[in-house]
Design an enzyme around this catalytic site. Structure first.
Site, PDB file in Angstrom:
ATOM      1  N   ASP A 370       0.875  -1.168   0.000  1.00 54.54           N
ATOM      2  CA  ASP A 370       0.000   0.000   0.000  1.00 54.54           C
ATOM      3  C   ASP A 370       0.919   1.227   0.000  1.00 54.54           C
ATOM      4  O   ASP A 370       2.091   1.125   0.356  1.00 54.54           O
ATOM      5  CB  ASP A 370      -0.884  -0.021   1.248  1.00 54.54           C
ATOM      6  CG  ASP A 370      -1.671   1.261   1.415  1.00 54.54           C
ATOM      7  OD1 ASP A 370      -2.338   1.667   0.458  1.00 54.54           O
ATOM      8  OD2 ASP A 370      -1.582   1.857   2.507  1.00 54.54           O
ATOM      9  N   GLY A 519      -5.322   3.445  -3.163  1.00 55.43           N
ATOM     10  CA  GLY A 519      -6.563   4.110  -3.514  1.00 55.43           C
ATOM     11  C   GLY A 519      -6.347   5.551  -3.926  1.00 55.43           C
ATOM     12  O   GLY A 519      -7.293   6.247  -4.288  1.00 55.43           O
TER      13      GLY A 519
END
Length: 693
Positions: A370, A519
């Site tokens: 991430d 994201g």
């Protein structure tokens, strides 16, 4: 080790994933199993002391006299009976479960060994010629209980991820009635169409739509976005996200199982359920040894009886074979290495939560990172001040912006104030512009700090090329407008961690690929990837897509490790073969992960993989020591060399087995010496610091 014996304490498997409550119940049952094994171990260990003191063989082996008194044989039998019945109960009931499932493993092997030793010793006490091996029974039970206790401690903490997810949703909500008055009600009572008030600093309780008010919502834990998102009337909000600046009224659109958090809980649950439950090496070895023990024991008994040997002698040979085939060392071969590697990892900032996943990490071919909070600091800092008006210096422009932002609670403004060396001057007519920025009079001039879109609208012209370049490269830009003219822009970025690039380089050098999934926006993701040396980037990825992306990578390239710190990473952490959480991350990420990095140092990922490889190698060595001596000991115990006067009695075989146990214990300790100091993240973590802009 096989957990078949856990059926004796209540099988938790069936209800483990029935829901958040079921998950917690499963965790509680694992913990209770660990307490039960611990209690049985300590009681049996206390009883073993007098058993050894009374038994001739173990003390005579060291040249010490044993304790003798009238009726000592009766006392010995009574103590051994308690140990066999109480300490051996989990294994005896576990054997019943293994036999019922036709899956012979450790429980059956241990049960065969202790039952044979107990029955033979009782028979000797009742007059059969031979030497009782009660002490062998007692120590075998102790060692096996200890091994299972160690194992249960390593698994008792698993399964709290869903509870952590559920805690994100506030227990109560401020529901508005028809007159606009707020009443606190349980969030579970909300229905679609209700209106709820969310104050600054509170979490949004449900998925819904803003119907009045404006604010900035921190969705980093939910969507991975590093910048709080402005929300005004008509904008959707996600349950579990944090309302930061303003009070808003939200219309409830989804509740219960339809909500975002509930869907993430289900994704985590499904991923946990689908994890591979491969049989451990010790179980496979136990299954093989069980059949070897039974087959060799029966063959030995039959052979000596056919050869005309006395029944007592034939039984002694058969018992020797069965007892030797059930080594103490096998019960400790895996748990001892686990205990050493776990403590070694903890001392270096690595907390192992799921042993099976950690052991399998040796085969990881790809590490998925991430971005926010993992490769980056997870907070904002001023990266650059771009001045486009020669009448202002960078320091002056930054001071003007800081004067306004000092009255704002937005994280971007906080970073600007922190970077300004000058004390912000007084501001008149300050005004917050929801979704656009802030404005006011500073030193008699009209000053505004705006988003790029708002700056274009206010000035009526496009952004200067230098500022447009900042926006294009993915930085968050705050444009400074003075008296209607754009004079500068402050680039605020989530800066990368100092050790991130080095960690990626070491992974690549070891043959492991690195991928980024985030994201955040494509431009931001690509900038960070370039800085740390990652070539494969997937941006704007939602939580459910992260999990499916991990599956795709695993299907294409083999075992995958996932490294993250947010709620949005939880399904992917659970889906990956190895989930690694940054310790500063959310409870959800930590509870879903298999390994937790106490420090925020990505270099710990390299240390995890290296320690896993070395741990597995040490396990193989221990299994070889624990079982390999059977190649010599079993034929001797069966009496193959009896015609030449070489016979291994049950007592001598037990001593032989004890030596194997000592070797396994020492070899496990050597794991500490096999892990180089420079592999641990501790040193680098201790000296890590945030990169300056």
């Amino acid at each position: 080790m096989d957990h078949g014996g856990h059926e004796a304490h209540g099988n938790a498997a069936g209800g483990k994933h029935a829901g958040a409550g079921g998950h917690a119940a499963g965790t509680g049952e694992h913990a209770s199993h660990g307490v039960d094994f611990a209690r049985r171990f300590w009681i049996c260990l206390a009883l073993t002391v007098p058993v050894i003191a009374i038994s001739p063989m173990p003390l005579e082996f060291f040249g010490l006299p044993h304790l003798a008194f009238p009726g000592d044989d009766v006392v010995l039998m009574a103590l051994a009976t308690v140990i066999y019945a109480y300490g051996g109960w989990p294994f005896l009931t576990g054997m019943r479960g293994e036999v019922a499932r036709r899956s012979i493993g450790m429980m059956t092997l241990v049960s065969v060994g202790i039952t044979t030793a107990y029955a033979y010793s009782v028979a000797v006490g009742l007059g059969l010629e031979g030497e009782p091996v009660y002490w062998e029974l007692a120590t075998l039970v102790d060692v096996m209980l200890l091994g299972h206790w160690i194992e249960m401690r390593s698994t008792a903490a698993a399964g709290r991820a869903l509870d952590a997810l559920a805690r994100l949703v506030p227990a109560d909500s401020h529901r508005l009635d028809a007159d606009g008055a707020a009443h606190d009600v349980p969030t579970s009572e909300l229905i679609v169409g209700d209106r709820v008030m969310v104050r600054p600093g509170e979490r949004i309780p449900v998925d819904g739509t803003v119907v009045s008010g404006s604010t900035a919502v921190d969705e980093a834990l939910v969507t991975g976005e590093s910048v709080p998102v402005s929300k005004r009337e008509g904008d959707p909000v996600v349950g579990g996200s944090l309302n930061t600046t303003g009070s808003v009224t939200v219309r409830v659109d989804r509740t219960g199982a339809e909500g975002f958090i509930s869907q993430v809980i289900e994704l985590v649950r499904e991923a946990q359920q689908s994890k591979s439950r491969t049989q451990r090496l010790a179980d496979k070895a136990a299954a093989v040894l069980t059949w070897i023990a039974l087959g060799s024991g029966v063959a030995t008994l039959a052979t000596w009886l056919v050869l005309g040997a006395p029944v007592a002698y034939a039984l002694e040979r058969a018992v020797s074979v069965i007892v030797i085939a059930c080594p103490h060392a096998l019960g400790l071969a895996i748990p001892l290495v686990v205990a050493v590697s776990t403590s070694l990892a903890a001392a270096n900032g690595l907390l192992i939560r799921d042993r099976a996943a950690f052991e399998g990490a040796r085969g990881v071919r790809t590490v998925v990172f991430d971005k926010t909070g993992t490769l980056t600091q997870g907070g904002f800092a001023v990266a650059e001040v771009a001045v486009v008006d020669a009448g202002f210096s960078a320091e002056e422009a930054l001071a003007l912006a800081a004067a306004l932002e000092a009255r704002s609670e937005h994280p971007v403004g906080t970073a600007i104030v922190a970077a300004s060396a000058d004390v912000p001057p007084d501001v008149d007519d300050f005004e917050a512009l929801p979704g656009s920025g802030v404005r006011g009079r500073v030193g008699g001039r009209e000053v505004a700090v705006l988003s790029p879109d708002a700056a274009v609208t206010m000035s009526g012209s496009s952004l200067p090329a230098r500022i447009a370049e900042l926006v294009a490269r993915g930085d968050t830009a705050a444009v400074i407008v003075v008296d209607g003219e754009t004079v500068a822009a402050v680039a605020v970025a989530d800066t990368t961690r100092d050790t991130a690039a080095g960690a990626i380089e070491r992974l690549t050098a070891s043959g492991v690929s690195a991928v980024m999934i985030t994201g955040d926006a494509q431009a931001v993701a690509e900038r960070v990837a370039t800085e740390v040396g990652i070539t494969e980037v997937h941006a704007r990825v939602r939580p459910e897509d992260k999990a499916s992306e991990v599956r795709r990578i695993r299907d294409a390239h083999g075992p995958v490790a996932m490294v993250g710190d947010g709620i949005n990473d939880a399904p992917a952490l659970a889906e990956a073969d190895l989930g690694i959480a940054i310790g500063a991350g959310t409870d959800v990420a930590v509870e879903t992960a298999d390994v937790v990095l106490v420090s925020d140092d990505p270099a710990g990922v390299v240390a995890v993989l290296e320690l896993s490889r070395r741990t597995y190698s040490k396990m193989l060595q221990n299994l070889a020591w624990a079982t390999g001596y059977n190649v010599i000991a079993l034929p001797l115990a069966a009496g193959v060399l009896a015609p030449w006067g070489v016979v291994l009695t049950p007592a001598a075989g037990a001593a032989f087995m004890a030596a194997s146990t000592v070797i396994v214990a020492l070899n496990s300790r050597l794991l500490r010496m096999s892990v180089p100091g420079d592999q641990s993240p501790g040193a680098s973590a201790a000296g890590s610091h945030h990169s300056s802009p």
